[in-house]
Design a protein around this motif. Structure first.
Motif, PDB file in Angstrom:
ATOM      1  N   GLN A   1       0.734  -1.285  -0.111  1.00  0.00           N
ATOM      2  CA  GLN A   1      -0.026   0.098   0.080  1.00  0.00           C
ATOM      3  C   GLN A   1       0.947   1.184  -0.222  1.00  0.00           C
ATOM      4  N   GLY A   2       2.122   1.125   0.267  1.00  0.00           N
ATOM      5  CA  GLY A   2       3.068   2.311   0.260  1.00  0.00           C
ATOM      6  C   GLY A   2       2.640   3.283   1.418  1.00  0.00           C
ATOM      7  N   CYS A   3       2.315   2.785   2.458  1.00  0.00           N
ATOM      8  CA  CYS A   3       1.945   3.875   3.620  1.00  0.00           C
ATOM      9  C   CYS A   3       2.896   3.798   4.681  1.00  0.00           C
ATOM     10  N   ASN A   4       3.760   2.710   4.474  1.00  0.00           N
ATOM     11  CA  ASN A   4       4.897   2.615   5.860  1.00  0.00           C
ATOM     12  C   ASN A   4       4.295   2.779   7.249  1.00  0.00           C
ATOM     13  N   LEU A   5       4.862   2.677   8.051  1.00  0.00           N
ATOM     14  CA  LEU A   5       4.520   3.082   9.567  1.00  0.00           C
ATOM     15  C   LEU A   5       5.237   4.073  10.278  1.00  0.00           C
ATOM     16  N   CYS A   6       4.645   4.836  10.846  1.00  0.00           N
ATOM     17  CA  CYS A   6       5.152   6.214  11.466  1.00  0.00           C
ATOM     18  C   CYS A   6       5.007   5.900  12.985  1.00  0.00           C
ATOM     19  N   HIS A   7       5.929   6.729  13.798  1.00  0.00           N
ATOM     20  CA  HIS A   7       5.841   6.812  15.346  1.00  0.00           C
ATOM     21  C   HIS A   7       4.442   7.029  15.691  1.00  0.00           C
ATOM     22  N   GLY A   8       3.732   6.107  16.535  1.00  0.00           N
ATOM     23  CA  GLY A   8       2.598   6.609  17.118  1.00  0.00           C
ATOM     24  C   GLY A   8       1.596   5.851  16.347  1.00  0.00           C
ATOM     25  N   ASP A   9       1.723   5.032  15.507  1.00  0.00           N
ATOM     26  CA  ASP A   9       0.696   4.542  14.425  1.00  0.00           C
ATOM     27  C   ASP A   9       0.178   3.543  15.459  1.00  0.00           C
ATOM     28  N   ILE A  10      -1.161   3.241  15.300  1.00  0.00           N
ATOM     29  CA  ILE A  10      -1.778   2.340  16.078  1.00  0.00           C
ATOM     30  C   ILE A  10      -2.461   1.233  15.020  1.00  0.00           C
ATOM     31  N   ILE A  11      -2.111  -0.195  15.157  1.00  0.00           N
ATOM     32  CA  ILE A  11      -2.627  -1.017  14.439  1.00  0.00           C
ATOM     33  C   ILE A  11      -3.850  -1.716  15.011  1.00  0.00           C
ATOM     34  N   LEU A  12      -4.858  -1.668  14.327  1.00  0.00           N
ATOM     35  CA  LEU A  12      -6.270  -2.341  14.827  1.00  0.00           C
ATOM     36  C   LEU A  12      -6.608  -3.563  14.160  1.00  0.00           C
ATOM     37  N   ILE A  13      -6.629  -4.885  14.660  1.00  0.00           N
ATOM     38  CA  ILE A  13      -6.945  -5.921  13.871  1.00  0.00           C
ATOM     39  C   ILE A  13      -7.961  -6.688  14.560  1.00  0.00           C
ATOM     40  N   ALA A  14      -9.029  -6.962  13.676  1.00  0.00           N
ATOM     41  CA  ALA A  14     -10.252  -7.905  14.116  1.00  0.00           C
ATOM     42  C   ALA A  14      -9.907  -9.237  14.602  1.00  0.00           C
ATOM     43  N   GLU A  15     -10.606  -9.342  15.634  1.00  0.00           N
ATOM     44  CA  GLU A  15     -10.189 -10.748  16.418  1.00  0.00           C
ATOM     45  C   GLU A  15     -10.297 -11.999  15.358  1.00  0.00           C
ATOM     46  N   THR A  16     -11.352 -11.935  14.446  1.00  0.00           N
ATOM     47  CA  THR A  16     -11.503 -13.164  13.526  1.00  0.00           C
ATOM     48  C   THR A  16     -10.267 -13.563  13.032  1.00  0.00           C
ATOM     49  N   LEU A  17      -9.346 -12.592  12.643  1.00  0.00           N
ATOM     50  CA  LEU A  17      -8.015 -12.903  11.828  1.00  0.00           C
ATOM     51  C   LEU A  17      -7.131 -13.644  12.658  1.00  0.00           C
ATOM     52  N   ILE A  18      -7.271 -13.173  14.053  1.00  0.00           N
ATOM     53  CA  ILE A  18      -6.216 -13.993  15.197  1.00  0.00           C
ATOM     54  C   ILE A  18      -6.856 -15.256  15.270  1.00  0.00           C
ATOM     55  N   SER A  19      -8.270 -15.355  15.316  1.00  0.00           N
ATOM     56  CA  SER A  19      -8.871 -16.761  15.743  1.00  0.00           C
ATOM     57  C   SER A  19      -8.561 -17.915  14.804  1.00  0.00           C
ATOM     58  N   LYS A  20      -8.621 -17.296  13.520  1.00  0.00           N
ATOM     59  CA  LYS A  20      -8.456 -18.033  12.335  1.00  0.00           C
ATOM     60  C   LYS A  20      -7.171 -18.624  12.176  1.00  0.00           C
ATOM     61  N   ALA A  21      -5.924 -17.637  12.331  1.00  0.00           N
ATOM     62  CA  ALA A  21      -4.484 -17.849  12.396  1.00  0.00           C
ATOM     63  C   ALA A  21      -4.426 -18.904  13.372  1.00  0.00           C
ATOM     64  N   GLU A  22      -5.044 -19.153  14.570  1.00  0.00           N
ATOM     65  CA  GLU A  22      -4.709 -19.922  15.610  1.00  0.00           C
ATOM     66  C   GLU A  22      -5.486 -21.147  15.398  1.00  0.00           C
ATOM     67  N   GLU A  23      -6.374 -21.465  14.509  1.00  0.00           N
ATOM     68  CA  GLU A  23      -7.258 -22.368  14.226  1.00  0.00           C
ATOM     69  C   GLU A  23      -8.162 -22.601  15.462  1.00  0.00           C
ATOM     70  N   ASN A  24      -8.662 -21.479  16.029  1.00  0.00           N
ATOM     71  CA  ASN A  24      -9.355 -21.694  17.072  1.00  0.00           C
ATOM     72  C   ASN A  24     -10.810 -21.460  16.799  1.00  0.00           C
ATOM     73  N   PHE A  25     -11.618 -22.387  16.265  1.00  0.00           N
ATOM     74  CA  PHE A  25     -12.462 -22.777  15.842  1.00  0.00           C
ATOM     75  C   PHE A  25     -13.370 -23.870  16.203  1.00  0.00           C
ATOM     76  N   ILE A  26     -14.709 -24.192  16.243  1.00  0.00           N
ATOM     77  CA  ILE A  26     -15.452 -25.333  16.567  1.00  0.00           C
ATOM     78  C   ILE A  26     -16.299 -25.795  15.291  1.00  0.00           C
ATOM     79  N   LYS A  27     -16.067 -26.942  15.047  1.00  0.00           N
ATOM     80  CA  LYS A  27     -17.060 -27.806  14.208  1.00  0.00           C
ATOM     81  C   LYS A  27     -18.402 -28.015  15.046  1.00  0.00           C
ATOM     82  N   LEU A  28     -19.347 -27.401  14.579  1.00  0.00           N
ATOM     83  CA  LEU A  28     -20.715 -27.579  15.716  1.00  0.00           C
ATOM     84  C   LEU A  28     -21.101 -28.976  15.440  1.00  0.00           C
ATOM     85  N   ASP A  29     -21.134 -29.506  14.135  1.00  0.00           N
ATOM     86  CA  ASP A  29     -21.536 -30.997  14.085  1.00  0.00           C
ATOM     87  C   ASP A  29     -20.982 -32.039  14.964  1.00  0.00           C
ATOM     88  N   GLU A  30     -19.774 -31.564  15.574  1.00  0.00           N
ATOM     89  CA  GLU A  30     -19.003 -32.484  16.360  1.00  0.00           C
ATOM     90  C   GLU A  30     -19.308 -32.352  17.838  1.00  0.00           C
TER      91      GLU A  30
END
Length: 254
Positions: free
Chosen positions: A31-60
């Motif tokens: 994106q060419g935006c780089n990061l600057c001092h004081g930038d705050i990165i906000l991340i939706a929790e779904t991304l973290i949970s998916k990367a952790e494979e933190n989900f449940i198969k309801l049928d089980e």
């Protein structure tokens, strides 16, 4: 004062092989935006949970007697209710189409924070195992890569007591205190503030939620730039626990 908010594009569909830190770095570079001092990165929790494979198969899942009874009251799938029970320390209240619980993480919210959206059929995502640790690891990686002091906040969308509608809420943070204690400062009339504490991370999460959206926007990572409270709130040892109200002060459960 003015601040800038922008979503990071080029965030792919996340799975258990995904390195969130690296994905965010590459998206910033593309994106060419780089990061600057004081930038705050906000991340939706779904991304973290998916990367952790933190989900449940309801049928089980096999619903317990408690799950079946609660499902009737809340008009929910008994298997979904069973997953809510498994992710909760306490059932706080049951209403039409929702169950308020205290999650295993200590949050009081609807349905133990379990998310049925933006996930494959038959699956539900759970809240991240430890959103503070996830935020810490991502922050350290990005600070090392870009050589700038930043903060990372993991966000969720939650409802509020006595009000319709959901807002962005912080469930994990690193590099910034989640609470801005302004006790001792003066108001416009010179009076000393005695009790004022601002849930700054929640306010930042709510602002980012306007860009993240709740449907098919595809912008689960947002950068906030220019927040002038960053240096005052800078805290490399921060976590979200200071936001959580101890049960003895929760007048609605006592």
């Amino acid at each position: 004062m003015s601040i800038e908010l922008f979503g990071l594009e080029n965030i792919p569909i996340i799975d258990g092989n995904s390195d969130i830190s690296k994905i965010i770095k590459e998206a910033i570079e593309k994106q060419g935006c780089n990061l600057c001092h004081g930038d705050i990165i906000l991340i939706a929790e779904t991304l973290i949970s998916k990367a952790e494979e933190n989900f449940i198969k309801l049928d089980e899942l096999t619903p317990s007697t408690q799950a079946i009874e609660l499902a009737k009251k809340a008009k929910k799938d008994p298997k979904l209710v069973e997953s809510i029970i498994q992710q909760s320390n306490e059932i706080v209240a049951v209403g039409p189409k929702f169950i308020i619980t205290e999650t295993v993480h200590g949050f009081v919210c609807a349905n133990a924070g379990i998310d049925e959206s933006n996930v494959g059929d038959g699956l539900v995502t759970l809240m991240p195992n430890d959103a503070d640790i996830s935020a810490l690891n991502i922050r350290k990686y990005l600070e090392n890569e870009f050589d700038e002091e930043i903060a990372v906040i993991i966000t969720d969308t939650q409802g509020r007591a006595f009000r319709f509608g959901a807002v962005g809420t912080a469930i994990g943070c690193s590099g910034i205190s989640p609470i801005w204690k302004r006790v001792g400062e003066k108001d416009l009339y010179g009076r000393e503030l005695e009790t004022t504490e601002i849930a700054t991370c929640d306010e930042l999460a709510s602002a980012a939620s306007l860009i993240m959206g709740q449907a098919d926007e595809g912008l689960p990572v947002v950068v906030i730039r220019g927040f002038d409270g960053f240096d005052k709130l800078r805290d490399v040892d921060s976590n979200i626990k200071s936001v959580l109200m101890p049960k003895e002060f929760d007048v609605f459960r006592n």
